[in-house]
Design a protein around this motif. Sequence first.
Motif, PDB file in Angstrom:
ATOM      1  N   PHE A 177       0.588  -0.825   0.064  1.00  0.00           N
ATOM      2  CA  PHE A 177       0.117   0.126   0.206  1.00  0.00           C
ATOM      3  C   PHE A 177       0.965   1.335   0.345  1.00  0.00           C
ATOM      4  O   PHE A 177       0.760   2.288  -1.057  1.00  0.00           O
ATOM      5  N   PRO A 178       1.756   1.219   1.113  1.00  0.00           N
ATOM      6  CA  PRO A 178       3.113   2.595   0.503  1.00  0.00           C
ATOM      7  C   PRO A 178       3.303   3.265  -0.647  1.00  0.00           C
ATOM      8  O   PRO A 178       3.650   3.830  -1.113  1.00  0.00           O
ATOM      9  N   SER A 179       3.702   1.849  -1.744  1.00  0.00           N
ATOM     10  CA  SER A 179       4.191   1.405  -2.455  1.00  0.00           C
ATOM     11  C   SER A 179       3.497   1.868  -3.539  1.00  0.00           C
ATOM     12  O   SER A 179       3.553   2.677  -4.429  1.00  0.00           O
ATOM     13  N   ALA A 180       2.221   1.454  -3.394  1.00  0.00           N
ATOM     14  CA  ALA A 180       1.353   2.158  -5.147  1.00  0.00           C
ATOM     15  C   ALA A 180       0.458   3.127  -3.919  1.00  0.00           C
ATOM     16  O   ALA A 180       0.113   3.722  -5.138  1.00  0.00           O
ATOM     17  N   LEU A 181       0.808   4.259  -3.641  1.00  0.00           N
ATOM     18  CA  LEU A 181      -0.009   5.139  -3.059  1.00  0.00           C
ATOM     19  C   LEU A 181       0.472   6.557  -3.800  1.00  0.00           C
ATOM     20  O   LEU A 181      -0.943   7.259  -4.566  1.00  0.00           O
TER      21      LEU A 181
END
Length: 256
Positions: A177-181
Motif C-alpha cells: 500500500f505505501p508503495s502504491a500510494l
Amino acid sequence: MNAAALARSRSAPILLGIATLAAFIALMQVLVETGLLNRFIVPPPSDVALAFERVIMEEHILARFLLTMQECVSCAVLLAVFGISIGTLLHKVNILRLATETWVAAAAAAPTVLMYPLFMVIFGRSATTIVMMGFVAGLPAVILKTIEGLSGTKRVLMNVGMSFKLTPWQMFWKIQFPSALPTIFTGFKLGLIFALINVVGVEFLINFGGLGQLINDLAERYDLAGTYAAICFVILVSVCFFVVVEWFERWLTRAA
C-alpha cells in the motif's frame, strides 16, 4: 537569481502560472476589443470581472458553491472507499480481475453522463442523483490505478517482507500500500476530475441546485459575462479540491 536557483524556487512555478494566466486574460481582452473574437460569444474579461460582484450579490453564489462542494466531497468519499477497496479486491483475486478488468476499462471511456435519466428514475430529481452520477463516472479510474499501483510493487520490497516473515496483511499495509500510494492518488485525482465534470454537468442538465444550475440560468438569460463568472467558481471548486488532495497525499506519504 540565476536560472538554476529560479528553477529550484518553490515560488517560481506559482509566479509563472500567475503571469501566464494574466497574459492569457490580456490577450483575450485584446482579441475581443479588436473584433477578432465575437463579444457575443466570448465576453471581454473586463466584463466578466465586473460581473463577479453581481453574481455574488444577486445569485446566492455561496449557497450554490457550498452545495456543489458538498456533492463533490460526497463523491470523493465514495471514490476513496469503494474505488480503492474494489481495486484491492481485483488485485488480490486474480480470476476476478481477469474477468472484469476489461469491462472496468471500457466503463472508463463510456459517456456515463447520458445515463442521467435512468439515475433520475432510481434516485429522483435530487442531489443523490448528482452524487451517484459523479461517483459512477470517477470509479473506473480509481479502480484501474489502484490495481496498477499494487501490481507495480517492486519485487525486492516483497522479498524483504517475506524475509521478515510478514503476514499477508502486514505485507499489504507495510509494503504494497505505501508503495502504491503515488499511483493510487493519481487515479483518485483522475476520478475527481471525472466526478466534478459530471456533477456540474448533471446539475446543468436537470436544473437542480449548485453551480451547474446557476450556469444554466445565466445562459438562458444570455448573461454571458455572468455565465463565465459562474464557470470561474466551478474552476475554484476544482482548485480547492486538488489543493486539499495534494496536501493529504504529501501527509499520507510521509506517514507511510
